[in-house]
Design a protein around this motif. Structure first.
Motif, short mmCIF file in Angstrom:
data_model
loop_
_atom_site.label_atom_id
_atom_site.label_comp_id
_atom_site.label_asym_id
_atom_site.label_seq_id
_atom_site.Cartn_x
_atom_site.Cartn_y
_atom_site.Cartn_z
N ASP A 1 0.81 -1.04 -0.05
CA ASP A 1 -0.20 0.06 -0.08
C ASP A 1 1.09 1.26 0.05
O ASP A 1 0.61 2.09 -0.85
CB ASP A 1 -0.82 0.13 1.26
CG ASP A 1 -1.87 1.20 1.31
OD1 ASP A 1 -2.62 1.63 0.47
OD2 ASP A 1 -1.87 1.75 2.25
N LEU A 2 1.75 1.08 0.82
CA LEU A 2 2.67 2.30 0.84
C LEU A 2 3.33 2.51 -0.42
O LEU A 2 3.50 3.75 -1.15
CB LEU A 2 3.65 2.24 2.07
CG LEU A 2 4.70 3.25 2.06
CD1 LEU A 2 4.15 4.73 2.43
CD2 LEU A 2 6.13 2.94 3.22
N LYS A 3 3.97 1.47 -1.19
CA LYS A 3 4.47 1.53 -2.42
C LYS A 3 3.60 2.07 -3.44
O LYS A 3 4.15 2.91 -4.34
CB LYS A 3 4.96 -0.10 -2.72
CG LYS A 3 5.56 0.09 -4.23
CD LYS A 3 5.88 -1.31 -4.67
CE LYS A 3 6.64 -1.39 -6.10
NZ LYS A 3 6.35 -2.54 -6.76
N TRP A 4 2.53 1.97 -3.52
CA TRP A 4 1.42 2.24 -4.54
C TRP A 4 1.35 3.71 -4.33
O TRP A 4 1.15 4.71 -5.15
CB TRP A 4 -0.02 1.45 -4.39
CG TRP A 4 0.14 0.00 -5.08
CD1 TRP A 4 1.15 -0.59 -5.36
CD2 TRP A 4 -1.09 -0.35 -5.78
NE1 TRP A 4 0.83 -1.76 -6.03
CE2 TRP A 4 -0.63 -1.51 -6.24
CE3 TRP A 4 -2.38 0.04 -6.15
CZ2 TRP A 4 -1.47 -2.50 -7.11
CZ3 TRP A 4 -3.28 -0.94 -6.59
CH2 TRP A 4 -2.83 -2.04 -7.13
N ARG A 5 1.13 4.06 -2.88
CA ARG A 5 0.93 5.57 -2.61
C ARG A 5 2.12 6.49 -3.04
O ARG A 5 1.97 7.52 -3.58
CB ARG A 5 0.56 5.68 -1.13
CG ARG A 5 -0.81 5.54 -0.83
CD ARG A 5 -1.17 6.04 0.63
NE ARG A 5 -0.91 5.03 1.35
CZ ARG A 5 -0.14 5.25 2.63
NH1 ARG A 5 0.13 6.45 2.90
NH2 ARG A 5 0.16 4.23 3.51
N THR A 6 3.33 5.96 -2.78
CA THR A 6 4.56 6.44 -2.95
C THR A 6 4.61 6.84 -4.48
O THR A 6 5.20 7.79 -5.15
CB THR A 6 5.79 5.82 -2.41
OG1 THR A 6 5.56 5.49 -1.08
CG2 THR A 6 6.91 6.55 -2.62
N GLU A 7 4.47 5.54 -5.25
CA GLU A 7 4.73 5.70 -6.78
C GLU A 7 3.51 6.12 -7.68
O GLU A 7 3.64 6.56 -8.62
CB GLU A 7 4.83 4.16 -7.23
CG GLU A 7 6.29 3.68 -6.68
CD GLU A 7 6.40 1.96 -7.15
OE1 GLU A 7 5.45 1.50 -7.72
OE2 GLU A 7 7.58 1.71 -6.91
N ASN A 8 2.41 6.12 -6.95
CA ASN A 8 1.18 6.76 -7.45
C ASN A 8 0.61 6.11 -8.56
O ASN A 8 0.37 6.87 -9.64
CB ASN A 8 1.25 8.30 -7.78
CG ASN A 8 -0.11 9.02 -7.93
OD1 ASN A 8 -1.07 8.60 -7.21
ND2 ASN A 8 -0.13 9.95 -8.71
N ARG A 9 0.94 4.82 -8.57
CA ARG A 9 0.46 4.07 -9.81
C ARG A 9 0.50 2.52 -9.10
O ARG A 9 1.10 2.18 -8.20
CB ARG A 9 1.39 3.96 -10.83
CG ARG A 9 2.80 3.43 -10.52
CD ARG A 9 3.71 3.49 -11.74
NE ARG A 9 4.99 2.91 -11.50
CZ ARG A 9 5.27 1.71 -11.47
NH1 ARG A 9 4.28 0.60 -11.82
NH2 ARG A 9 6.50 1.21 -11.28
#
Length: 139
Positions: free
Chosen positions: A127-135
């Motif tokens: 979830d943090l990865k998706w939020r950070t990468e915004n994709r």
């Protein structure tokens, strides 16, 4: 994902208005969701296609929201969210003399994918990865 459908009279909003409204809507979810989760669709309707009580209208905005990524279960939190929405959107609706109505439907998290991927659960490393990468990306 929150999916916001905004049905409105033709010519109610300029392109700049739409950007500002969308930015405010994305802001409702900052810190909770990746920005790319938030979708806003503006759907202009001519008065002859927007009828209330069988009568054409050109002064009404109908907002339909689908919450999928997160649900708001606490009644006090639901009330705070709805009041915040009303306050932040007032310059584009009530303050322009438009009547409006809104509802939020909540879809079970398990019945949702993005680009064929099952979104990560809240609070996880993915979830943090998706939020950070915004994709979306495999995890």
């Amino acid at each position: 994902m929150p999916l916001w459908n905004i049905y409105h009279p033709e010519n109610a909003y300029t392109d700049a208005d739409k950007r500002e409204i969308a930015d405010r809507i994305v802001g409702f979810y900052d810190g909770f969701l990746p920005r790319f989760y938030v979708n806003v669709l503006f759907q202009p309707l001519p008065a002859a296609s927007f009828l209330i009580g069988g009568e054409p209208t050109d002064d009404f905005v109908r907002i339909r929201v689908e919450h999928i990524a997160r649900q708001i279960e606490d009644p006090a939190e639901q009330e705070r969210f709805m009041n915040h929405v009303a306050q932040r959107l007032a310059p584009f609706i009530g303050e322009r003399g438009l009547r409006w109505e809104m509802h939020i439907g909540e879809t079970p998290f398990g019945l949702w994918t993005i680009s064929g991927l099952k979104p990560p659960r809240p609070g996880t490393a993915a979830d943090l990865k998706w939020r950070t990468e915004n994709r979306p990306s495999p995890y």
